[in-house]
Design a protein around this motif. Structure first.
Motif, PDB file in Angstrom:
ATOM      1  N   GLU A 178       0.837  -1.193   0.000  1.00 54.12           N
ATOM      2  CA  GLU A 178       0.000   0.000   0.000  1.00 54.12           C
ATOM      3  C   GLU A 178       0.877   1.251   0.000  1.00 54.12           C
ATOM      4  OE1 GLU A 178      -4.244  -0.528   2.029  1.00 54.12           O
ATOM      5  OE2 GLU A 178      -2.620  -0.682   3.475  1.00 54.12           O
ATOM      6  N   GLU A 179       0.565   2.156  -0.894  1.00 50.09           N
ATOM      7  CA  GLU A 179       1.288   3.414  -0.915  1.00 50.09           C
ATOM      8  C   GLU A 179       0.850   4.277   0.271  1.00 50.09           C
ATOM      9  OE1 GLU A 179       0.752   5.351  -4.625  1.00 50.09           O
ATOM     10  OE2 GLU A 179       1.700   3.756  -5.798  1.00 50.09           O
ATOM     11  N   SER A 190     -11.316   6.074   7.889  1.00 50.04           N
ATOM     12  CA  SER A 190     -11.545   5.489   6.571  1.00 50.04           C
ATOM     13  C   SER A 190     -12.780   6.138   5.966  1.00 50.04           C
ATOM     14  CB  SER A 190     -11.748   3.971   6.700  1.00 50.04           C
ATOM     15  OG  SER A 190     -12.149   3.419   5.462  1.00 50.04           O
ATOM     16  N   VAL A 191     -12.637   6.686   4.762  1.00 53.92           N
ATOM     17  CA  VAL A 191     -13.759   7.269   4.033  1.00 53.92           C
ATOM     18  C   VAL A 191     -13.973   6.420   2.787  1.00 53.92           C
ATOM     19  CG1 VAL A 191     -14.683   9.302   2.878  1.00 53.92           C
ATOM     20  CG2 VAL A 191     -13.214   9.572   4.888  1.00 53.92           C
ATOM     21  N   ARG A 192     -15.172   5.894   2.632  1.00 56.88           N
ATOM     22  CA  ARG A 192     -15.445   4.951   1.555  1.00 56.88           C
ATOM     23  C   ARG A 192     -15.073   5.532   0.188  1.00 56.88           C
ATOM     24  NH1 ARG A 192     -21.383   2.630   1.292  1.00 56.88           N
ATOM     25  NH2 ARG A 192     -20.790   2.097   3.442  1.00 56.88           N
ATOM     26  N   GLY A 193     -14.227   4.798  -0.524  1.00 54.75           N
ATOM     27  CA  GLY A 193     -13.821   5.210  -1.852  1.00 54.75           C
ATOM     28  C   GLY A 193     -12.735   6.259  -1.898  1.00 54.75           C
ATOM     29  N   MET A 194     -12.273   6.729  -0.728  1.00 54.14           N
ATOM     30  CA  MET A 194     -11.274   7.807  -0.695  1.00 54.14           C
ATOM     31  C   MET A 194     -10.026   7.425   0.094  1.00 54.14           C
ATOM     32  SD  MET A 194     -13.652  11.185  -0.173  1.00 54.14           S
ATOM     33  CE  MET A 194     -15.150  11.411  -1.119  1.00 54.14           C
ATOM     34  N   GLY A 195      -9.944   6.190   0.551  1.00 54.62           N
ATOM     35  CA  GLY A 195      -8.750   5.761   1.268  1.00 54.62           C
ATOM     36  C   GLY A 195      -8.812   6.019   2.757  1.00 54.62           C
ATOM     37  N   ARG A 196      -7.675   5.781   3.396  1.00 56.81           N
ATOM     38  CA  ARG A 196      -7.592   5.875   4.849  1.00 56.81           C
ATOM     39  C   ARG A 196      -6.511   6.859   5.269  1.00 56.81           C
ATOM     40  NH1 ARG A 196      -6.877  -0.180   6.811  1.00 56.81           N
ATOM     41  NH2 ARG A 196      -5.195  -0.105   5.309  1.00 56.81           N
ATOM     42  N   ILE A 238      -3.042   6.306   3.638  1.00 58.84           N
ATOM     43  CA  ILE A 238      -2.672   4.936   3.308  1.00 58.84           C
ATOM     44  C   ILE A 238      -3.646   4.372   2.275  1.00 58.84           C
ATOM     45  CG2 ILE A 238      -2.245   2.624   4.237  1.00 58.84           C
ATOM     46  CD1 ILE A 238      -2.117   4.009   7.024  1.00 58.84           C
ATOM     47  N   GLY A 239      -3.120   3.989   1.128  1.00 59.08           N
ATOM     48  CA  GLY A 239      -3.885   3.239   0.138  1.00 59.08           C
ATOM     49  C   GLY A 239      -5.220   3.846  -0.207  1.00 59.08           C
ATOM     50  N   SER A 240      -6.125   2.975  -0.672  1.00 59.19           N
ATOM     51  CA  SER A 240      -7.459   3.419  -1.043  1.00 59.19           C
ATOM     52  C   SER A 240      -8.540   2.464  -0.592  1.00 59.19           C
ATOM     53  CB  SER A 240      -7.574   3.551  -2.584  1.00 59.19           C
ATOM     54  OG  SER A 240      -7.298   2.312  -3.196  1.00 59.19           O
ATOM     55  N   GLN A 241      -8.141   1.452   0.200  1.00 55.55           N
ATOM     56  CA  GLN A 241      -9.106   0.440   0.626  1.00 55.55           C
ATOM     57  C   GLN A 241      -9.844   0.922   1.847  1.00 55.55           C
ATOM     58  OE1 GLN A 241      -8.057  -3.860   0.684  1.00 55.55           O
ATOM     59  NE2 GLN A 241      -8.361  -3.683   2.843  1.00 55.55           N
ATOM     60  N   SER A 242     -11.159   0.790   1.875  1.00 60.21           N
ATOM     61  CA  SER A 242     -11.951   1.135   3.051  1.00 60.21           C
ATOM     62  C   SER A 242     -12.886   0.026   3.423  1.00 60.21           C
ATOM     63  CB  SER A 242     -12.750   2.414   2.794  1.00 60.21           C
ATOM     64  OG  SER A 242     -13.662   2.229   1.738  1.00 60.21           O
TER      65      SER A 242
END
Length: 260
Positions: free
Chosen positions: A169-170, A228-234, A256-260
């Motif tokens: 994860e970037e 964590s915001v859905r669709g916007m990453g953490r 961190i990344g884009s997974q929520s």
């Protein structure tokens, strides 16, 4: 010092549960294996373990990179072997040439089987594979009944834990100034959204703090919280610093990344 002193009120029931687990291990001289815990829950378990007792804890979620992990509480004379964590891993067979499955779709389909979130570990989505972990006691049920995700047919196939692929994860460091530590204010600055857009996101249950849906825009954040915001990453709140001349608070975070 109270056990609850450094934790939020909504975490008190989990603290009570951990205390019961520790008592069972200490009084009955046996191990206690939990379901998968999120990192905040793991922190609580670690904080409460070893305080004047002979109980120790270890975590495993597939590899060292796992986010969700099972906790093994054990007497200090036991060596925690990997087999004691009772993990099962799967890879999904699905028409990947025609269908793209997302993390929420896979998780939603798994939960629709009637199992709790704690029965599942990380869901790993890469360009050519979707993998996930379960507890061994639910693995047969998942293997028999998990047949659809996002309207696509799926077939879970068991794999060895060594076959798990945790995507990198970037991440990026962020520093902002906020007028308050309210959830809506911080999200507005970290994600560069207007307050008019931020509040509905929270109220529509599209925001999580420490892996739990939080629908209160006035929720006060603390250092260490994961947003964590859905669709916007953490974003992880790394440090809450001093105040500026205008009375704003300096906040350091890690995106961190884009997974929520």
């Amino acid at each position: 010092m109270s056990l609850y002193e450094h934790f939020r009120r909504d975490e008190h029931p989990f603290i009570d549960q951990v205390t019961d687990w520790l008592g069972t291990v200490e009084n009955e001289y046996r191990t206690k294996l939990t379901d998968f815990l999120d990192p905040r829950q793991q922190l609580i378990v670690t904080s409460l373990t070893g305080q004047g007792s002979s109980v120790r804890c270890a975590f495993l979620g597939g590899t060292d990179k796992a986010e969700r992990r099972r906790a093994l509480l054990y007497p200090d004379y036991i060596e925690p072997e990997k087999e004691l964590f009772e993990l099962a891993a799967f890879e999904l067979d699905f028409p990947s040439k025609f269908v793209r499955l997302t993390h929420p779709q896979v998780l939603g389909a798994l939960l629709s089987l009637g199992l709790k979130r704690g029965k599942f570990g990380d869901i790993l989505i890469s360009s050519d594979a979707i993998q996930f972990l379960t507890c061994q006691d639910t693995a047969d049920y998942v293997e028999q009944h998990f047949r659809e995700a996002g309207s696509a047919p799926v077939l879970p196939k068991r794999i060895d834990l060594s076959k798990l692929r945790f995507p990198e994860e970037e991440s990026a460091d962020i520093q902002v100034t906020v007028s308050s530590l309210r959830l809506d204010t911080v999200i507005s600055e970290l994600y560069r959204l207007s307050r008019a857009k931020t509040k509905p996101l929270i109220q529509q249950e599209k925001v999580k703090v420490n892996w739990k849906i939080t629908d209160d825009p006035s929720f006060r954040l603390e250092a260490g919280d994961m947003i964590s915001v859905r669709g916007m990453g953490r974003c992880k709140v790394v440090e809450i610093g001093g105040t500026t001349r205008k009375g704003n608070t300096v906040l350091k975070a890690e995106k961190i990344g884009s997974q929520s």
